[in-house]
Design an enzyme around this catalytic site. Structure first.
Site, PDB file in Angstrom:
ATOM      1  N   SER A   1       0.729  -1.161   0.051  1.00 25.95           N
ATOM      2  CA  SER A   1       0.090  -0.119   0.101  1.00 25.95           C
ATOM      3  C   SER A   1       0.998   1.171   0.067  1.00 25.95           C
ATOM      4  O   SER A   1       2.036   1.163   0.494  1.00 25.95           O
ATOM      5  CB  SER A   1      -0.800  -0.018   1.186  1.00 25.95           C
ATOM      6  OG  SER A   1      -0.250   0.352   2.489  1.00 25.95           O
ATOM      7  N   ASP A   2       0.260   2.472  -0.509  1.00 27.57           N
ATOM      8  CA  ASP A   2       1.095   3.643  -0.266  1.00 27.57           C
ATOM      9  C   ASP A   2       0.642   3.827   1.348  1.00 27.57           C
ATOM     10  O   ASP A   2      -0.240   3.198   1.851  1.00 27.57           O
ATOM     11  CB  ASP A   2       0.426   4.498  -1.121  1.00 27.57           C
ATOM     12  CG  ASP A   2       1.202   5.981  -1.331  1.00 27.57           C
ATOM     13  OD1 ASP A   2       1.998   6.072  -0.406  1.00 27.57           O
ATOM     14  OD2 ASP A   2       1.071   6.861  -2.236  1.00 27.57           O
ATOM     15  N   TRP A   3       1.426   4.615   1.979  1.00 25.93           N
ATOM     16  CA  TRP A   3       1.441   4.711   3.196  1.00 25.93           C
ATOM     17  C   TRP A   3       0.212   5.295   3.807  1.00 25.93           C
ATOM     18  O   TRP A   3      -0.297   6.286   3.480  1.00 25.93           O
ATOM     19  CB  TRP A   3       2.735   5.661   3.812  1.00 25.93           C
ATOM     20  CG  TRP A   3       3.892   5.058   4.176  1.00 25.93           C
ATOM     21  CD1 TRP A   3       4.546   5.010   5.301  1.00 25.93           C
ATOM     22  CD2 TRP A   3       4.592   3.879   3.335  1.00 25.93           C
ATOM     23  NE1 TRP A   3       5.704   4.316   5.191  1.00 25.93           N
ATOM     24  CE2 TRP A   3       5.761   3.447   4.161  1.00 25.93           C
ATOM     25  CE3 TRP A   3       4.280   3.253   2.253  1.00 25.93           C
ATOM     26  CZ2 TRP A   3       6.426   2.619   3.707  1.00 25.93           C
ATOM     27  CZ3 TRP A   3       5.171   2.115   2.001  1.00 25.93           C
ATOM     28  CH2 TRP A   3       6.087   1.705   2.711  1.00 25.93           C
TER      29      TRP A   3
END
Length: 827
Positions: free
Chosen positions: A231-233
């Protein structure tokens, strides 16, 4: 092709997986902290560290004590059009990652330049999917040659920053396939990346961290991707939908949608345990590839790592090769003894080496244009400097070093660390082992050494409670608030409060800025301290600054004006409202050019800007965001020690209103890609009215080239159905007609007969970089992949029979030698 090591690696992965119970498998799928995945001693699994890295590998400690080689921005790398150079740069990133103990580099960014307003375009490559895919695949290969994983990002549709956390990108399947998925497909099929990063946004109503159709169906099912999807953060939002949608890793941790939530979902039947096995298997495979799983051979053994690379030298080479000469009346390269030079502009003294946001690093050094020219010019050359016009709206950080004292919630002194200037920033981890749970405040103290008497400005840049003192006086004690609701604004685009300080002498002044943290010192679940103490000296009025620059230019043999964007204009987290250079820089250039016809303008920007003065100056040199070796590379190019080798990876408009695709704002949370396939140069060609200032592919060098002929040959039919194998080969003969050795970027475009108006009139099909001495003829071999001849329709990818032309040229608008043919092309 499966090797013996691949088989051993998969055997080790399955053995490790078989030893884990449900909770242990789930533990592999979420961050242990800001940057790492947890170790598991029972199966011989080491801790896996990830690091930001589009323009330099930061490592997990973002601190000036551990600096990084700050390389040119990705737009600069794409401007080289050189895949071999990109692969070498990838090897440098791997070397930097190994030095910093990182196993995964969160790069490259391969979203497209859909609208020139995209605030993060400097971090992506191009408006063209083929160029983006080729440069991206080369960089991925270079990084992974060094035994370090990559995560091409942001999969998919994160082509602008407005409402990026929630925006629903709406695009038909053909548009997705032929444009936005295309560079990812090329990278996956050609370079086999070990990871990929899911975007925050939704695509056609489904979050990319949960998109079963694209993640499991297209990415894994069709393309054969066997790596980790991270995931993106903070981008993982739903336990069940993420697990079923193929999201392998939720970052950062330890609090995520996985963990105990996923265990519970398996036990109550909402997620089958087999789905967790699939996710965990891919994480273990990644660990094996980077050498962190016992009994599993690493993908690149230590004895096969690339030879050491001189990072500063390579950064300088890439910068010079990326510089794009847009206009030149013969003034460049400068005479060996140019006489007197007037260097003008705020960015001449303080180069903008990179864009704002997660691509930022602390560089090992910064060579400004002023320093670079001083070092490059022959003895006796008079070099004068004037500020001219300062485009910055924010006060820059105090240039003096500070001491940052970390104070506990009980008032105790926890630690004190030096910081090189007024910027204080820690993410995920504090120095000296201090925990965010006990940190109450940070006090930055130092000495201001004024260079002039008068009204100085001190600034607080950050959000929250602050106390500012200077010379024993209290200037502020209160709260600085963030406007809007972007959760990353305090980090990416923090607010600023400015205060005046009258100094009657140049005696040193003690300054102190204390930031009190809230009870929960965190951004989206992880610890964050980010603020700055700014300072600016008294300066003349804006009118006086321009007059001083004009007078300096009028008295010089050559004027070099460096204009630039600012972090307020080009940064992660915000799209641009317009394309004009900030401040009064356009006025400055026009006034200097009127005073000295031998004016060279250096444009220090990561994405297109308007240049209303471009026909009034002798030369325009685009340096992008050139990285830490900015000034050294500029000295090389201006004096002819290196040729500006860049060609535009994106079309630059002449007027803002002419841009074919402009909008990035949403309607009811959705952003409709109504333009379909027509972004970039195909959109400009289809309109046929307003012309851009400079076309995609444009760029001059220090020599001239003649295109003498093109021959088209069918490729070896043995490649089968591989869409990225050559379907045909274009052999283009070019002659260096100048007096200097040089490089040429040979571009080959495919033009259908126009009967199908749903297709672009002309599309890049291949390219090659060649070099030749004066008078020499060279032949560029340009492979044209099968995919260049295909379109997406109801039956999937198909060859559309009909009449075509293969055209060679120096830009998307240049019509060089061509060959007509009909599909299918027979050998």
């Amino acid at each position: 092709m499966t090797t013996h090591d691949d088989t051993l690696r998969e055997t080790a992965v399955e053995a490790a997986l078989g030893k884990l119970d449900l909770a242990a498998k789930v533990a592999l799928l979420a961050g242990a902290d800001m940057w790492s995945l947890p170790a598991n001693e029972d199966i011989g699994l080491g801790r896996m560290v990830m690091s930001d890295g589009p323009a330099g590998v930061r490592g997990e400690h973002w601190t000036p004590d551990d600096p990084s080689i700050a390389i040119p921005s990705p737009t600069a790398l794409a401007a080289t059009w050189d895949t071999a150079l990109a692969r070498r740069l990838g090897a440098l990133l791997a070397q930097e990652a190994r030095r910093k103990g990182a196993h995964v580099v969160l790069a490259p960014t391969v979203n497209l330049h859909r609208s020139p307003r995209g605030g993060r375009h400097f971090e992506a490559y191009s408006e063209d999917p083929l160029l983006t895919g080729e440069i991206g695949a080369a960089l991925v290969a270079g990084v992974q040659d060094g035994g370090v994983a990559t995560t091409p990002k942001h999969w998919v549709g994160n082509d602008s920053e407005t409402e990026r956390y929630t925006v629903d990108v709406r695009a038909d399947e053909r548009t997705l396939r032929e444009l936005y998925l295309a560079p990812f497909e090329a990278i996956v099929r050609k370079a086999r990346p070990w990871g990929l990063m899911a975007a925050y946004n939704r695509v056609n109503c489904v979050s990319m961290s949960e998109h079963d159709e694209l993640n499991n169906g297209v990415l894994r099912g069709e393309w054969g991707f066997d790596g980790v999807l991270v995931s993106d953060w903070t981008g993982a939002r739903d336990t069940v939908r993420a697990a079923l949608g193929g999201l392998d890793v939720a970052m950062p941790g330890p609090v995520t949608v996985y963990g105990e939530h996923l265990v519970a979902a398996v036990r109550d039947g909402r997620v089958p345990e087999q789905a967790v096995d699939d996710l965990a298997r891919r994480v273990l495979r990644l660990a094996a590839r980077v050498g962190l799983l016992a009994d599993a051979p690493a993908a690149v053994p230590a004895d096969r790592l690339p030879a050491p690379i001189d990072g500063e030298a390579l950064a300088r080479e890439v910068a010079a090769r990326s510089f794009t000469l847009l206009r030149n009346d013969g003034i460049l390269p400068l005479d060996p003894a140019p006489g007197s030079i007037a260097l003008i502009g705020a960015a001449a003294a303080e180069a903008r080496i990179g864009g704002g946001g997660s691509a930022q690093v602390f560089p090992t050094r910064v060579v400004s244009p002023l320093d670079g020219l001083r070092a490059a010019l022959p003895p006796g050359t008079a070099l004068g400097y004037a500020l001219g016009a300062d485009p910055r709206t924010h006060v820059p950080p105090l240039a003096s070093p500070l001491s940052a004292e970390l104070i506990g919630r009980d008032g105790s002194a926890l630690a004190a660390v030096p910081v090189p200037d007024g910027s204080v920033r820690w993410i995920g981890e504090l120095p000296a082992g201090v925990g965010f749970d006990v940190l109450g405040s940070v006090r930055a103290t130092g000495t201001l050494a004024p260079r002039a008497v008068g009204t100085h400005r001190l600034a607080i840049r950050g959000a929250g409670r602050f106390r500012l003192e200077a010379g024993g006086a209290l200037l502020f004690d209160g709260v600085v608030r963030v406007e809007g609701n972007d959760p990353a604004a305090a980090f990416l685009n923090p607010p600023e409060a400015v205060f005046e300080l009258e100094l009657p002498s140049t005696a040193p002044v003690e300054v102190s800025l204390t930031h009190t943290l809230p009870e929960a010192s965190a951004f989206a679940g992880f610890g964050l301290v980010s603020f700055a103490l700014g300072h600016s000296e008294p300066v003349a009025t804006a009118d006086q600054l321009i007059e001083e620059a004009v007078a300096l230019a009028a008295a010089a043999d050559v004027a070099v004006v460096v204009v630039a964007t600012t972090e307020e204009v080009e940064s992660e987290g915000v799209d641009r409202t317009g394309l004009a250079l900030p401040g009064r820089q356009d006025e400055l250039v026009a006034r200097v050019a009127a005073a000295n016809p031998r004016t060279v303008v250096v444009v220090n920007a990561g994405a297109p800007v308007l240049m209303p003065w471009r026909e009034q100056v002798a030369a325009v040199l685009l340096t992008w965001f050139p990285g830490q070796e900015a000034g050294a590379a500029l000295g090389d190019v201006l004096l002819g020690l290196a040729e500006p080798g860049g060609r535009l990876p994106t079309t630059w408009p002449a007027e803002q209103a002419d841009s074919p695709v402009w909008g990035v704002e949403t309607t009811d949370g959705a952003l409709e890609y109504q333009e379909g396939l027509f972004i970039g140069y195909p959109a400009w060609q289809r309109r046929g009215t307003a012309q851009p200032a400079y076309w995609f592919g444009h760029g001059l060098g220090y020599t001239d080239w003649e295109y003498q002929g093109l021959e088209l040959r069918p490729a070896d039919p043995g490649s089968g159905a591989d869409p990225y194998a050559a379907r045909a080969v274009a052999l283009v003969r070019v002659r260096n007609t100048g007096t200097r050795a040089g490089r040429e970027t040979v571009q080959v475009y495919l033009a259908p007969d126009g009967a199908d108006r749903s297709r672009p009139d002309r599309r890049l099909a291949g390219f090659a970089v060649v070099a030749a001495g004066p008078g020499e003829v060279v032949e560029a071999r340009v492979e044209l992949p099968l995919r260049a001849f295909q379109t997406w329709g109801d039956a999937g990818w198909t060859l559309r029979p009909g009449s075509y032309a293969v055209q060679a040229g120096r830009s998307a608008a240049d019509r060089g030698p061509a060959v007509a043919f009909d599909l299918p092309l027979e050998g």
